[in-house]
Design a protein around this motif. Structure first.
Motif, mmCIF file in Angstrom:
data_model
loop_
_atom_site.group_PDB
_atom_site.id
_atom_site.type_symbol
_atom_site.label_atom_id
_atom_site.label_comp_id
_atom_site.label_asym_id
_atom_site.label_seq_id
_atom_site.Cartn_x
_atom_site.Cartn_y
_atom_site.Cartn_z
ATOM 1 N N GLN A 84 0.799 -1.230 0.000
ATOM 2 C CA GLN A 84 0.000 0.000 0.000
ATOM 3 C C GLN A 84 0.831 1.279 0.000
ATOM 4 O OE1 GLN A 84 -2.821 -0.282 3.227
ATOM 5 N NE2 GLN A 84 -4.101 -1.733 2.115
ATOM 6 N N ILE A 85 1.917 1.309 0.740
ATOM 7 C CA ILE A 85 2.710 2.541 0.822
ATOM 8 C C ILE A 85 3.290 2.917 -0.549
ATOM 9 C CG2 ILE A 85 4.733 3.650 1.880
ATOM 10 C CD1 ILE A 85 2.319 3.395 3.785
ATOM 11 N N PRO A 86 3.919 1.987 -1.288
ATOM 12 C CA PRO A 86 4.398 2.377 -2.624
ATOM 13 C C PRO A 86 3.266 2.842 -3.549
ATOM 14 C CG PRO A 86 5.412 0.315 -1.954
ATOM 15 C CD PRO A 86 4.348 0.636 -0.932
ATOM 16 N N VAL A 87 2.085 2.247 -3.426
ATOM 17 C CA VAL A 87 0.940 2.698 -4.228
ATOM 18 C C VAL A 87 0.564 4.126 -3.836
ATOM 19 C CG1 VAL A 87 -1.531 2.331 -4.678
ATOM 20 C CG2 VAL A 87 0.040 0.383 -4.698
ATOM 21 N N ALA A 88 0.563 4.397 -2.535
ATOM 22 C CA ALA A 88 0.258 5.753 -2.057
ATOM 23 C C ALA A 88 1.276 6.748 -2.611
ATOM 24 C CB ALA A 88 0.260 5.777 -0.534
ATOM 25 N N TYR A 89 2.549 6.391 -2.558
ATOM 26 C CA TYR A 89 3.590 7.268 -3.106
ATOM 27 C C TYR A 89 3.336 7.550 -4.585
ATOM 28 C CZ TYR A 89 6.496 6.297 1.076
ATOM 29 O OH TYR A 89 7.001 6.178 2.356
ATOM 30 N N ASN A 90 2.936 6.526 -5.340
ATOM 31 C CA ASN A 90 2.671 6.698 -6.769
ATOM 32 C C ASN A 90 1.471 7.616 -7.019
ATOM 33 O OD1 ASN A 90 4.828 5.171 -7.717
ATOM 34 N ND2 ASN A 90 3.661 3.276 -7.672
ATOM 35 N N PRO A 105 2.561 25.725 4.375
ATOM 36 C CA PRO A 105 3.177 24.942 3.310
ATOM 37 C C PRO A 105 2.619 25.364 1.950
ATOM 38 C CG PRO A 105 1.542 23.648 4.462
ATOM 39 C CD PRO A 105 1.651 24.955 5.188
ATOM 40 N N ASN A 106 3.219 24.867 0.911
ATOM 41 C CA ASN A 106 2.798 25.187 -0.449
ATOM 42 C C ASN A 106 1.359 24.722 -0.671
ATOM 43 O OD1 ASN A 106 2.450 25.416 -3.184
ATOM 44 N ND2 ASN A 106 4.037 23.944 -3.730
ATOM 45 N N PRO A 107 0.390 25.629 -0.828
ATOM 46 C CA PRO A 107 -1.004 25.211 -0.979
ATOM 47 C C PRO A 107 -1.251 24.411 -2.259
ATOM 48 C CG PRO A 107 -0.804 27.563 -1.370
ATOM 49 C CD PRO A 107 0.539 27.072 -0.894
ATOM 50 N N GLN A 108 -0.400 24.556 -3.257
ATOM 51 C CA GLN A 108 -0.591 23.801 -4.492
ATOM 52 C C GLN A 108 -0.376 22.307 -4.297
ATOM 53 O OE1 GLN A 108 2.120 26.106 -7.035
ATOM 54 N NE2 GLN A 108 0.327 26.566 -8.272
ATOM 55 N N ALA A 109 0.229 21.917 -3.189
ATOM 56 C CA ALA A 109 0.484 20.501 -2.937
ATOM 57 C C ALA A 109 -0.759 19.780 -2.414
ATOM 58 C CB ALA A 109 1.617 20.337 -1.938
ATOM 59 N N TYR A 110 -1.773 20.528 -2.049
ATOM 60 C CA TYR A 110 -2.937 19.917 -1.423
ATOM 61 C C TYR A 110 -4.011 19.558 -2.444
ATOM 62 C CZ TYR A 110 -0.785 20.710 2.991
ATOM 63 O OH TYR A 110 0.096 20.656 4.035
ATOM 64 N N PHE A 111 -3.785 18.487 -3.162
ATOM 65 C CA PHE A 111 -4.765 17.964 -4.093
ATOM 66 C C PHE A 111 -5.687 17.027 -3.343
ATOM 67 C CE2 PHE A 111 -0.809 18.430 -6.612
ATOM 68 C CZ PHE A 111 -1.229 19.487 -7.397
ATOM 69 N N ILE A 112 -6.915 16.911 -3.775
ATOM 70 C CA ILE A 112 -7.894 16.077 -3.089
ATOM 71 C C ILE A 112 -7.419 14.631 -2.933
ATOM 72 C CG2 ILE A 112 -10.194 15.053 -3.329
ATOM 73 C CD1 ILE A 112 -9.652 18.645 -4.191
ATOM 74 N N PRO A 113 -6.960 13.939 -3.999
ATOM 75 C CA PRO A 113 -6.509 12.552 -3.799
ATOM 76 C C PRO A 113 -5.323 12.447 -2.846
ATOM 77 C CG PRO A 113 -6.789 13.007 -6.137
ATOM 78 C CD PRO A 113 -6.927 14.314 -5.408
ATOM 79 N N VAL A 114 -4.423 13.418 -2.876
ATOM 80 C CA VAL A 114 -3.249 13.406 -2.005
ATOM 81 C C VAL A 114 -3.693 13.511 -0.547
ATOM 82 C CG1 VAL A 114 -1.173 14.681 -1.342
ATOM 83 C CG2 VAL A 114 -1.683 14.313 -3.762
ATOM 84 N N ALA A 137 -0.222 12.754 -9.062
ATOM 85 C CA ALA A 137 -0.961 14.014 -8.900
ATOM 86 C C ALA A 137 -0.055 15.205 -9.172
ATOM 87 C CB ALA A 137 -1.560 14.102 -7.498
ATOM 88 N N PHE A 138 1.177 15.135 -8.696
ATOM 89 C CA PHE A 138 2.118 16.233 -8.937
ATOM 90 C C PHE A 138 2.473 16.322 -10.425
ATOM 91 C CE2 PHE A 138 2.308 16.388 -4.457
ATOM 92 C CZ PHE A 138 2.847 17.610 -4.114
ATOM 93 N N LYS A 139 2.700 15.185 -11.061
ATOM 94 C CA LYS A 139 3.024 15.193 -12.492
ATOM 95 C C LYS A 139 1.854 15.710 -13.315
ATOM 96 C CE LYS A 139 6.444 11.522 -12.335
ATOM 97 N NZ LYS A 139 6.682 10.098 -12.522
ATOM 98 N N LYS A 140 0.653 15.232 -13.004
ATOM 99 C CA LYS A 140 -0.546 15.643 -13.731
ATOM 100 C C LYS A 140 -0.758 17.154 -13.643
ATOM 101 C CE LYS A 140 -5.528 14.905 -13.816
ATOM 102 N NZ LYS A 140 -6.654 14.272 -13.157
ATOM 103 N N GLU A 165 8.303 19.232 -11.447
ATOM 104 C CA GLU A 165 9.517 20.001 -11.737
ATOM 105 C C GLU A 165 9.642 21.235 -10.854
ATOM 106 O OE1 GLU A 165 12.118 19.197 -13.707
ATOM 107 O OE2 GLU A 165 11.092 17.279 -13.876
ATOM 108 N N GLU A 166 8.555 21.596 -10.183
ATOM 109 C CA GLU A 166 8.547 22.779 -9.323
ATOM 110 C C GLU A 166 9.097 22.492 -7.932
ATOM 111 O OE1 GLU A 166 7.325 26.093 -9.947
ATOM 112 O OE2 GLU A 166 7.642 25.369 -11.964
#
Length: 181
Positions: free
Chosen positions: A26-32, A146-155, A37-40, A45-46
């Motif tokens: 589960q943890i590697p899946v969570a990391y992916n 923290p960077n608000p752009q990092a807070y995506f719903i799935p994350v 989400a960041f790539k999408k 790159e930021e």
């Protein structure tokens, strides 16, 4: 609706995803999920945490699930500063510790010693390209946003999913019942 509320509403989808995945995977899946989400959203790159010495976020109190701790223990090579760990564990109020004494036990010379295997919560905190690292490093103990752009719903939903396993009575800011399925 706030990001937190949307993340809780998305939580059943995350639970459904993980129900058929063995716990050790589960943890590697969570990391992916988080990396995707960041790539999408073109943020991969930021993120500058590995490209510059900034450890501000590494001085916040980290909620690490038992599952993540076991994953890190099994997969990462690190040494824990036992003195610092004991100081943090014995503190009545973590936020009253000095900035230096709040450093993550995995932080070595301003860098994360388990970066490849860092906890999920650490993956949601980052420094964006173009941000002067002097704006992150503080000594007064105040917490910056923290960077608000990092807070995506799935994350955020993934973060809540693992937090709920160890902290079932955890309360959100809008009184979500973490025990709800």
């Amino acid at each position: 609706m706030s990001i937190e509320e949307q993340a809780f509403d998305f939580l059943p989808k995350i639970k459904d995803l993980f129900k058929n995945i063995p716990e050790e995977a589960q943890i590697p899946v969570a990391y992916n999920i988080i990396e995707d989400a960041f790539k999408k959203n073109n943020l991969d790159e930021e993120i500058q945490c590995t490209k510059q010495v900034c450890s501000f976020c590494c001085h916040d109190q980290i909620m690490l699930s038992k599952q993540e701790a076991e994953y890190i223990k099994k997969n990462a090579n690190y040494e824990i500063d036992e003195t610092l760990l004991n100081k943090q564990r014995s503190a009545a109020d973590f936020k009253k510790l000095s900035f230096a004494d709040r450093a993550c036990i995995f932080l070595k010379d301003g860098r994360c010693s388990v970066y490849e295997h860092r906890p999920i919560v650490c993956r949601t905190h980052n420094v964006k390209k173009g941000v002067d690292i002097k704006n992150c490093i503080v000594t007064d103990g105040k917490t910056k946003e923290p960077n608000p752009q990092a807070y995506f719903i799935p994350v955020q939903s993934v973060l809540y999913y693992f937090a709920m396993k160890d902290f079932p009575n955890l309360k959100s800011t809008y009184s979500y019942d973490f025990r709800r399925d």
